[in-house]
Scaffold this motif. Sequence first.
Motif, mmCIF file in Angstrom:
data_model
loop_
_atom_site.group_PDB
_atom_site.id
_atom_site.type_symbol
_atom_site.label_atom_id
_atom_site.label_comp_id
_atom_site.label_asym_id
_atom_site.label_seq_id
_atom_site.Cartn_x
_atom_site.Cartn_y
_atom_site.Cartn_z
ATOM 1 N N UNK A 64 -2.245 -13.935 8.658
ATOM 2 C CA UNK A 64 -0.806 -14.061 8.873
ATOM 3 C C UNK A 64 -0.126 -14.825 7.741
ATOM 4 N N UNK A 65 -0.790 -15.874 7.253
ATOM 5 C CA UNK A 65 -0.174 -16.734 6.243
ATOM 6 C C UNK A 65 -0.457 -16.288 4.826
ATOM 7 N N UNK A 66 -1.569 -15.554 4.653
ATOM 8 C CA UNK A 66 -1.969 -15.071 3.321
ATOM 9 C C UNK A 66 -2.066 -16.240 2.338
ATOM 10 N N UNK A 67 -1.327 -16.222 1.248
ATOM 11 C CA UNK A 67 -1.456 -17.242 0.212
ATOM 12 C C UNK A 67 -1.096 -18.633 0.670
ATOM 13 N N UNK A 68 -0.243 -18.742 1.701
ATOM 14 C CA UNK A 68 0.150 -20.072 2.185
ATOM 15 C C UNK A 68 -0.946 -20.751 2.995
ATOM 16 N N UNK A 69 -1.945 -19.986 3.415
ATOM 17 C CA UNK A 69 -2.993 -20.558 4.265
ATOM 18 C C UNK A 69 -3.689 -21.729 3.575
ATOM 19 N N UNK A 70 -4.066 -21.549 2.324
ATOM 20 C CA UNK A 70 -4.843 -22.563 1.634
ATOM 21 C C UNK A 70 -4.001 -23.756 1.173
#
Length: 368
Positions: A64-70
Amino acid sequence: MAFCCSFFLSKAWRLTQSKAFVVGSLVFFLFNPLMMLYSVAIWKDIPFGGAFLVMLIELLMLLELQGDFFRSRSDTIALALSVFFCAMLRSNGIYVVVPLAALLCLFLKQTRKQVLLLFGSVILVVVMVLGPLLCFFRVAPAHFSESVGVPLQQMALVAISPDGNLSEEQREYLDGLLPYEEYVERYNPLTPNPLKFSPNFDDDFLEKDKITFFKEYLQIGLQNPKLYIEAWIDQTIYFWSPGVDMLSFGVVEPGYELEEGGLVHRNIWNGAISFDDIQILLEQATVIFRPIYNMGVLAWTALFVVLALLLGNRKELLLCMVPILLLWATLLIAAPQHDFRYFFPVQLALPFMVLVLASSRSSKSCSE
């Protein structure tokens, strides 16, 4: 278990903002009698189930967050720890983690480097712990026979069947694993444990040349395909047939055996509830809510979710279901026996499967 379930609920709330879903999931966790028994059981399958649930919800967060996850340190750490414990706590866990890592790297192009770094680091640590570290502390690794339960069953059925087609060399090989005359008395169509745990079963003979084992296994299978299929069905039927109920939950009355015999009982619920009370509740629950205590129904439920995702517009969420499918596949290949504890992670993941079906592609609700 309380922490893992609470963690799941907090992330589910972050994703959905749905009180109905969170409360429904909480009721499922709180009032499942099997959770009461398993939460204080010493089986490593139970913490594995908790780690598995955390890994699933973090995978959904990642998609769901893609690049924002990390960018979230807590989510990154939670995913790394859950992957680590899934790979460590069960011998088949590594066979879930490694293919999952490969698929994530293949399909998540935006976060490929971060995923590769996280999973690669965790797998490296697992290999170090399971190899040099355990060797240093003289902890014996699991026997190879634990990973080839179904093949051993299939070869054993050929050995005892009047219709079995074996050459003299193949009989000699099977005799090297276990004295040939013992196959008849040790063979149990539901579990390979009587074979593996026989005092005369030669684990060293099996492990010293694994290539020869697989070669013999394949050759015997080509000569006896019908018996191989029969043995596979007998041992794995509980894991895929909704029409067969599993009555073994792998839990005994709390206590421990003394060297001189006898059993010392200790009520681990401090008198609030007895073991018999939990057993009665569980028996009633398996009648009233039979589908969630039937491994075949749970397996087909997971396949239904996969089919729904394939037919819908959220095919990327199929990656969330990969761990469940891989776990199921390992049991179809090397099921040690048919205790429900091996499938407990799938039951625990029922709210997650509902969440996957209801999840949207938008990540706007996933704010910190």
